[in-house]
Design an enzyme around this catalytic site. Structure first.
Site, mmCIF file in Angstrom:
data_model
loop_
_atom_site.group_PDB
_atom_site.id
_atom_site.type_symbol
_atom_site.label_atom_id
_atom_site.label_comp_id
_atom_site.label_asym_id
_atom_site.label_seq_id
_atom_site.Cartn_x
_atom_site.Cartn_y
_atom_site.Cartn_z
ATOM 1 N N SER A 6 0.826 -1.208 0.000
ATOM 2 C CA SER A 6 0.000 0.000 0.000
ATOM 3 C C SER A 6 0.859 1.257 0.000
ATOM 4 C CB SER A 6 -0.915 0.021 1.225
ATOM 5 O OG SER A 6 -1.461 1.328 1.352
ATOM 6 N N HIS A 31 -1.123 -1.293 -4.291
ATOM 7 C CA HIS A 31 -2.390 -0.982 -3.654
ATOM 8 C C HIS A 31 -2.480 0.526 -3.448
ATOM 9 C CE1 HIS A 31 -5.891 -2.147 -1.174
ATOM 10 N NE2 HIS A 31 -5.507 -1.209 -0.318
ATOM 11 N N ASP A 33 -4.711 3.502 -1.988
ATOM 12 C CA ASP A 33 -5.798 3.806 -1.063
ATOM 13 C C ASP A 33 -6.330 5.213 -1.277
ATOM 14 O OD1 ASP A 33 -6.059 1.485 0.745
ATOM 15 O OD2 ASP A 33 -3.956 1.907 1.215
ATOM 16 N N MET A 35 -8.954 7.980 -0.198
ATOM 17 C CA MET A 35 -9.810 8.348 0.947
ATOM 18 C C MET A 35 -10.325 9.768 0.764
ATOM 19 S SD MET A 35 -7.376 6.977 3.993
ATOM 20 C CE MET A 35 -6.743 5.304 4.020
ATOM 21 N N HIS A 64 -8.142 0.961 -4.203
ATOM 22 C CA HIS A 64 -9.082 0.721 -3.098
ATOM 23 C C HIS A 64 -9.787 2.031 -2.768
ATOM 24 C CE1 HIS A 64 -9.469 -0.423 1.482
ATOM 25 N NE2 HIS A 64 -10.642 -0.335 0.882
ATOM 26 N N MET A 66 -12.107 4.292 -0.787
ATOM 27 C CA MET A 66 -12.802 4.504 0.483
ATOM 28 C C MET A 66 -13.460 5.871 0.375
ATOM 29 S SD MET A 66 -9.788 2.956 2.869
ATOM 30 C CE MET A 66 -8.628 3.123 1.531
ATOM 31 N N MET A 135 -11.468 -6.114 5.217
ATOM 32 C CA MET A 135 -10.647 -5.162 5.973
ATOM 33 C C MET A 135 -10.292 -5.783 7.321
ATOM 34 S SD MET A 135 -10.006 -2.546 4.132
ATOM 35 C CE MET A 135 -9.138 -1.647 5.433
ATOM 36 N N GLY A 140 -9.161 3.799 6.929
ATOM 37 C CA GLY A 140 -8.915 5.221 7.177
ATOM 38 C C GLY A 140 -7.457 5.551 7.438
ATOM 39 N N PHE A 141 -6.757 4.627 8.081
ATOM 40 C CA PHE A 141 -5.374 4.931 8.440
ATOM 41 C C PHE A 141 -4.478 3.710 8.292
ATOM 42 C CE2 PHE A 141 -8.180 7.796 10.688
ATOM 43 C CZ PHE A 141 -7.604 9.044 10.430
ATOM 44 N N GLY A 142 -3.244 3.941 7.888
ATOM 45 C CA GLY A 142 -2.247 2.884 7.885
ATOM 46 C C GLY A 142 -1.679 2.725 9.284
ATOM 47 N N GLY A 143 -0.898 1.677 9.478
ATOM 48 C CA GLY A 143 -0.172 1.508 10.735
ATOM 49 C C GLY A 143 -0.978 1.026 11.924
ATOM 50 N N ASP A 173 -6.517 -6.598 4.190
ATOM 51 C CA ASP A 173 -5.878 -5.281 4.174
ATOM 52 C C ASP A 173 -5.913 -4.655 5.557
ATOM 53 O OD1 ASP A 173 -4.987 -2.722 3.587
ATOM 54 O OD2 ASP A 173 -6.744 -2.163 2.379
ATOM 55 N N GLY A 174 -4.712 -4.410 6.096
ATOM 56 C CA GLY A 174 -4.610 -3.678 7.353
ATOM 57 C C GLY A 174 -3.833 -4.436 8.420
ATOM 58 N N GLY A 175 -2.703 -3.887 8.797
ATOM 59 C CA GLY A 175 -1.944 -4.445 9.909
ATOM 60 C C GLY A 175 -1.231 -5.749 9.613
ATOM 61 N N GLY A 195 1.155 -2.140 4.063
ATOM 62 C CA GLY A 195 1.614 -0.761 3.922
ATOM 63 C C GLY A 195 2.857 -0.522 4.738
ATOM 64 N N SER A 196 2.670 -0.279 6.033
ATOM 65 C CA SER A 196 3.824 0.017 6.892
ATOM 66 C C SER A 196 4.863 -1.097 6.887
ATOM 67 C CB SER A 196 3.408 0.316 8.329
ATOM 68 O OG SER A 196 2.052 0.127 8.526
#
Ligand code: DX5
Ligand code: ZN
Length: 217
Positions: A6, A31, A33, A35, A64, A66, A135, A140-143, A173-175, A195-196
């Site tokens: 991401s 990816h 994102d 928003m 993606h 959002m 999800m 809304g947020f990475g990390g 997607d996420g974490g 992402g991170s």
């Protein structure tokens, strides 16, 4: 496993460079994102940035969305060079229309569901989608940290995809990173966003290799 880093976690002042590095590192997609500050409480980037990156990469552009009422913007993202477009089931009153629009433009279609959204919500659209995105954090947020209960939703979706004999991809997607990738793959996910864990790593190439090592363990 298809790996889709991401861009949200990349250095926004060096986007083309950052993309070239992960592309050389062996990822399958990029990816992106998007928003809007309405569907999610954060604003990232839009079709302009995606279009500017398009000539710099051969990667599959995994967009993606959002954003509220994505039907208003599908044409813009297609024009910018999206290869696949994911929209949230919660974001539109007309999922069928959005699926049709994306399909008619020749892009791959995916529907996403947020952590609180039940799996049943997307089942009516499963046969017409190329991918479903579960999800694993609130969008809304990475990390953020992966919410373990979301993997049970992925497991249920994989079971339903298998039961129907579909070839639908299942994305999470996420974490996600090398540390919890085994659990994500075990839930039946075959397209992984990070992402991170990739762009935020001191050495993105090594981070990609670490994730491949988990895949091949
Ligand atoms: C969250 C985005 C994710 C996010 C992933 O709303 O959809 O794609 O950027 O970032 P990490 O891997 O850092 O959770
Ligand atoms: Zn995303």
């Amino acid at each position: 496993m298809k790996l889709s880093p991401s861009l949200l976690a990349a250095d926004f002042a060096r986007l083309a460079e950052s993309v070239a590095r992960v592309e050389a590192g062996g990822v399958d997609m990029l990816h992106l994102d998007v928003m809007d500050g309405n569907f999610v409480p954060n604003i990232s980037f839009g079709a302009g940035v995606i279009g500017a990156l398009r000539p710099h990469s051969k990667l599959f552009f995994d967009v993606h969305l959002m954003i509220d009422r994505p039907e208003r913007y599908i044409a813009d993202f297609v024009k910018a060079g999206a290869d696949g477009i994911t929209f949230h089931i919660e974001s539109t009153g007309d999922p069928d229309g959005v699926i049709e629009q994306i399909r008619a433009a020749g892009c791959r279609v995916a529907v996403a569901l947020s952590p609180k959204t039940p799996v049943e919500t997307v089942l009516p659209y499963l046969n017409r989608c190329d991918m479903v995105l579960v999800m694993t954090v609130e969008p809304g947020f990475g990390g953020q940290s992966l919410m373990p209960e979301t993997l049970e939703k992925a497991r249920a979706l994989r079971a339903e995809i298998t039961r129907r004999g579909l070839a639908t991809d299942l994305q999470a997607d996420g974490g996600i990173g090398a540390k919890n990738l085994a659990a994500v793959l075990d839930a039946g996910v075959n397209v992984v966003v990070a992402g991170s864990a990739i762009f935020g790593a001191p050495d993105p190439t090594a981070a990609i290799a670490a994730m491949r090592a988990v895949e091949n363990a």
